[in-house]
Write a protein that holds these residues in place. Sequence first.
Motif: not given
Length: 150
Positions: A130-145
């Motif tokens: 993991f790099s420490g960066q995360r973002m929301i998966e478009a159109g969902t409430s789930e996160f990508l790392q």
Amino acid sequence: MKQIRRAAPKDASRLAEILIFAKRVAYRPIFQNDAVSFGQMQVLPLANEYLGSPEKLENIWVYDDEFVKGMVHIQGAQIKELYVEYFFQHQGIGAQLLSFAVHECGARFLWVLEKNTAAIQFYGAHGFAFSGQRMIEAGTSEFLQRMELQ
């Protein structure tokens, strides 16, 4: 890696089959959205998309050992997708595709769903962290790392 070659229009049906089934298996438990898993995600439209726009195959490589068993989609230094047919998982195909992406194509990072523990374990076992960066998966409430090659 003789089994790995660039995808071609003749692979459209197999690619679509692998992608749809693998995504259903991996993501349905996370998103729990049958309208997407079984309504929007269909093999024939995806195969037709590849056939109608063969340029979409340019950055896709397949593992072909008598027939296509897996695929990796690479965009620059990013692994966009890596999937192996369910029935051929745990046979080293994914590891070969990942190694090809890294050593032959210069792939260095990818984004993975936080809840996709199987993928996280796989990439972690092959030198990604993991790099420490995360973002929301478009159109969902789930996160990508973001995971990067160490």
